[in-house]
Each structure stands twice: as C-alpha cells, then as structure tokens.
Design a protein around this motif. Structure first.
Motif, PDB file in Angstrom:
ATOM      1  N   GLY A 134       4.598   6.374  -7.009  1.00  0.00           N
ATOM      2  CA  GLY A 134       3.671   5.404  -6.433  1.00  0.00           C
ATOM      3  C   GLY A 134       2.468   5.982  -5.730  1.00  0.00           C
ATOM      4  N   ALA A 135       2.224   7.280  -5.902  1.00  0.00           N
ATOM      5  CA  ALA A 135       1.075   7.902  -5.234  1.00  0.00           C
ATOM      6  C   ALA A 135      -0.234   7.380  -5.820  1.00  0.00           C
ATOM      7  N   ALA A 136      -1.182   7.120  -4.939  1.00  0.00           N
ATOM      8  CA  ALA A 136      -2.553   6.845  -5.354  1.00  0.00           C
ATOM      9  C   ALA A 136      -3.205   8.194  -5.681  1.00  0.00           C
ATOM     10  N   SER A 137      -4.273   8.185  -6.444  1.00  0.00           N
ATOM     11  CA  SER A 137      -4.930   9.454  -6.749  1.00  0.00           C
ATOM     12  C   SER A 137      -6.440   9.293  -6.674  1.00  0.00           C
ATOM     13  N   ILE A 138      -7.067  10.416  -6.355  1.00  0.00           N
ATOM     14  CA  ILE A 138      -8.522  10.490  -6.284  1.00  0.00           C
ATOM     15  C   ILE A 138      -8.899  11.878  -6.796  1.00  0.00           C
ATOM     16  N   GLU A 146       1.655  11.096   2.983  1.00  0.00           N
ATOM     17  CA  GLU A 146       2.173  12.270   2.282  1.00  0.00           C
ATOM     18  C   GLU A 146       1.111  12.649   1.264  1.00  0.00           C
ATOM     19  N   VAL A 147       0.513  13.825   1.434  1.00  0.00           N
ATOM     20  CA  VAL A 147      -0.655  14.193   0.632  1.00  0.00           C
ATOM     21  C   VAL A 147      -0.407  15.492  -0.132  1.00  0.00           C
ATOM     22  N   VAL A 148      -0.751  15.448  -1.408  1.00  0.00           N
ATOM     23  CA  VAL A 148      -0.736  16.631  -2.262  1.00  0.00           C
ATOM     24  C   VAL A 148      -2.165  16.873  -2.734  1.00  0.00           C
ATOM     25  N   VAL A 149      -2.650  18.097  -2.562  1.00  0.00           N
ATOM     26  CA  VAL A 149      -3.906  18.505  -3.196  1.00  0.00           C
ATOM     27  C   VAL A 149      -3.499  19.319  -4.418  1.00  0.00           C
ATOM     28  N   PHE A 150      -3.961  18.884  -5.584  1.00  0.00           N
ATOM     29  CA  PHE A 150      -3.657  19.547  -6.842  1.00  0.00           C
ATOM     30  C   PHE A 150      -4.901  20.294  -7.295  1.00  0.00           C
ATOM     31  N   LEU A 151      -4.865  21.619  -7.204  1.00  0.00           N
ATOM     32  CA  LEU A 151      -5.984  22.480  -7.589  1.00  0.00           C
ATOM     33  C   LEU A 151      -5.914  22.709  -9.095  1.00  0.00           C
ATOM     34  N   ASN A 152      -6.872  22.133  -9.822  1.00  0.00           N
ATOM     35  CA  ASN A 152      -6.848  22.260 -11.272  1.00  0.00           C
ATOM     36  C   ASN A 152      -8.254  22.483 -11.815  1.00  0.00           C
ATOM     37  N   ILE A 153      -8.339  22.828 -13.048  1.00  0.00           N
ATOM     38  CA  ILE A 153      -9.573  23.218 -13.719  1.00  0.00           C
ATOM     39  C   ILE A 153     -10.219  24.316 -12.851  1.00  0.00           C
ATOM     40  N   ASP A 154     -11.493  24.199 -12.453  1.00  0.00           N
ATOM     41  CA  ASP A 154     -12.107  25.248 -11.628  1.00  0.00           C
ATOM     42  C   ASP A 154     -11.604  25.228 -10.187  1.00  0.00           C
ATOM     43  N   GLY A 155     -10.947  24.164  -9.788  1.00  0.00           N
ATOM     44  CA  GLY A 155     -10.324  24.127  -8.467  1.00  0.00           C
ATOM     45  C   GLY A 155      -9.213  25.147  -8.322  1.00  0.00           C
ATOM     46  N   ALA A 156      -8.651  25.600  -9.440  1.00  0.00           N
ATOM     47  CA  ALA A 156      -7.587  26.611  -9.399  1.00  0.00           C
ATOM     48  C   ALA A 156      -8.068  27.899  -8.732  1.00  0.00           C
ATOM     49  N   TYR A 157      -9.345  28.192  -8.833  1.00  0.00           N
ATOM     50  CA  TYR A 157      -9.885  29.391  -8.181  1.00  0.00           C
ATOM     51  C   TYR A 157      -9.666  29.371  -6.666  1.00  0.00           C
ATOM     52  N   LEU A 158      -9.621  28.176  -6.081  1.00  0.00           N
ATOM     53  CA  LEU A 158      -9.429  28.066  -4.633  1.00  0.00           C
ATOM     54  C   LEU A 158      -8.073  28.603  -4.186  1.00  0.00           C
ATOM     55  N   MET A 178       0.848  -1.183   0.000  1.00  0.00           N
ATOM     56  CA  MET A 178       0.000   0.000   0.000  1.00  0.00           C
ATOM     57  C   MET A 178       0.888   1.240   0.000  1.00  0.00           C
ATOM     58  N   THR A 179       0.508   2.217  -0.785  1.00  0.00           N
ATOM     59  CA  THR A 179       1.287   3.441  -0.897  1.00  0.00           C
ATOM     60  C   THR A 179       1.066   4.358   0.303  1.00  0.00           C
ATOM     61  N   ASN A 180       2.063   5.138   0.580  1.00  0.00           N
ATOM     62  CA  ASN A 180       1.972   6.111   1.666  1.00  0.00           C
ATOM     63  C   ASN A 180       1.767   7.520   1.107  1.00  0.00           C
ATOM     64  N   LYS A 181       1.462   7.605  -0.207  1.00  0.00           N
ATOM     65  CA  LYS A 181       1.291   8.892  -0.876  1.00  0.00           C
ATOM     66  C   LYS A 181      -0.082   8.960  -1.522  1.00  0.00           C
ATOM     67  N   LEU A 182      -0.681  10.144  -1.460  1.00  0.00           N
ATOM     68  CA  LEU A 182      -1.994  10.363  -2.063  1.00  0.00           C
ATOM     69  C   LEU A 182      -2.020  11.715  -2.754  1.00  0.00           C
ATOM     70  N   LEU A 183      -2.511  11.722  -3.993  1.00  0.00           N
ATOM     71  CA  LEU A 183      -2.760  12.955  -4.722  1.00  0.00           C
ATOM     72  C   LEU A 183      -4.271  13.140  -4.805  1.00  0.00           C
ATOM     73  N   VAL A 184      -4.765  14.244  -4.273  1.00  0.00           N
ATOM     74  CA  VAL A 184      -6.174  14.596  -4.388  1.00  0.00           C
ATOM     75  C   VAL A 184      -6.268  15.651  -5.478  1.00  0.00           C
ATOM     76  N   SER A 185      -6.841  15.273  -6.600  1.00  0.00           N
ATOM     77  CA  SER A 185      -7.015  16.185  -7.717  1.00  0.00           C
ATOM     78  C   SER A 185      -8.352  16.885  -7.515  1.00  0.00           C
ATOM     79  N   LEU A 186      -8.291  18.177  -7.258  1.00  0.00           N
ATOM     80  CA  LEU A 186      -9.491  18.945  -6.931  1.00  0.00           C
ATOM     81  C   LEU A 186      -9.837  19.848  -8.109  1.00  0.00           C
ATOM     82  N   THR A 187     -10.919  19.507  -8.813  1.00  0.00           N
ATOM     83  CA  THR A 187     -11.283  20.192 -10.049  1.00  0.00           C
ATOM     84  C   THR A 187     -12.442  21.163  -9.881  1.00  0.00           C
ATOM     85  N   ASN A 188     -12.895  21.353  -8.649  1.00  0.00           N
ATOM     86  CA  ASN A 188     -14.092  22.168  -8.412  1.00  0.00           C
ATOM     87  C   ASN A 188     -13.840  23.277  -7.391  1.00  0.00           C
TER      88      ASN A 188
END
Length: 120
Positions: free
Chosen positions: A114-118, A35-47, A1-11
């Motif tokens: 090896g990060a999982a993503s959601i 280890e978590v990264v939130v990636f603000l993209n598409i309309d999530g960039a406004y955040l 199991m990975t210890n990394k997570l990417l949360v792709s936030l598009t809203n």
C-alpha cells in the motif's frame, strides 16, 4: 491514507536539484511518522557510492550528504537497485552506511503493501 512512501530517486550529479529535493521530501515524510524507503535507481544508484554525494549542494538546501545521513539516522530505509548498481560498475564494498542493495522484488513487495510512490 497510506503510512508508507517510496521515493524513487533516479538522479545524481546529472540533476542535483532533483536528487536533493527527493531527500528533502523523504526527510519530511520520515519526520511526519511515515515509513519511508528511498530507492536509488538509474543514475540515482551513484548516490550509494561513498564520497559521490559529498560535493553536491544546491542553493537553498542543506548539502545532499547531510540530507542523506539525516534520512538514515531518522529511521528511513535506503535501498539501491542491484542491476543499476552493477550496470554502473560500482563496488559493493564502497556502499554508503545504511544502504542495502536490493532487487526489484523488494520494491514490488513494499508497493503491494500500500505504499504511495513519487519519483525524482
């Protein structure tokens, strides 16, 4: 199991429920030692724009601004999609504290480690 997570936030304000839940999940992951990264993209960039999230508060959740601040304070990483930021004509001088504007290569590098993503 990975210890990394990417949360792709598009809203952002277009779907405040998804934006809020994305940070709820990111905070839970950081609290569990990931280890978590939130990636603000598409309309999530406004955040990433200072003041934008101040009035977003979904029933049953903490205000989005608080969730975002808690995430950064807990050691989470906040990235903003550079092309998405530019497309929305946001000002780099108005980016919230703790956020870094990055290109897609940075996301690919993190995922290749090896990060999982959601996506929200």
């Amino acid at each position: 199991m990975t210890n990394k997570l990417l949360v792709s936030l598009t809203n952002g304000k277009n779907d405040t429920d998804r934006a809020t839940v994305g940070f709820v999940v990111a905070n839970a992951a950081v609290a569990s030692g990931k280890e978590v990264v939130v990636f603000l993209n598409i309309d999530g960039a406004y955040l990433s724009d200072r003041g934008y999230a101040d009035e977003i508060h979904e029933d049953g959740f903490a205000p989005l601004k608080d969730l975002m601040e808690q995430f950064v304070e807990a050691g989470g990483t906040l990235w903003v999609c550079s092309p998405c930021h530019k497309k929305r004509q946001l000002n780099e001088d108005n980016v919230i504290e703790g956020a870094t504007i990055v290109g897609g290569a940075k996301v690919v590098e993190f995922l290749s480690e090896g990060a999982a993503s959601i996506t929200y």
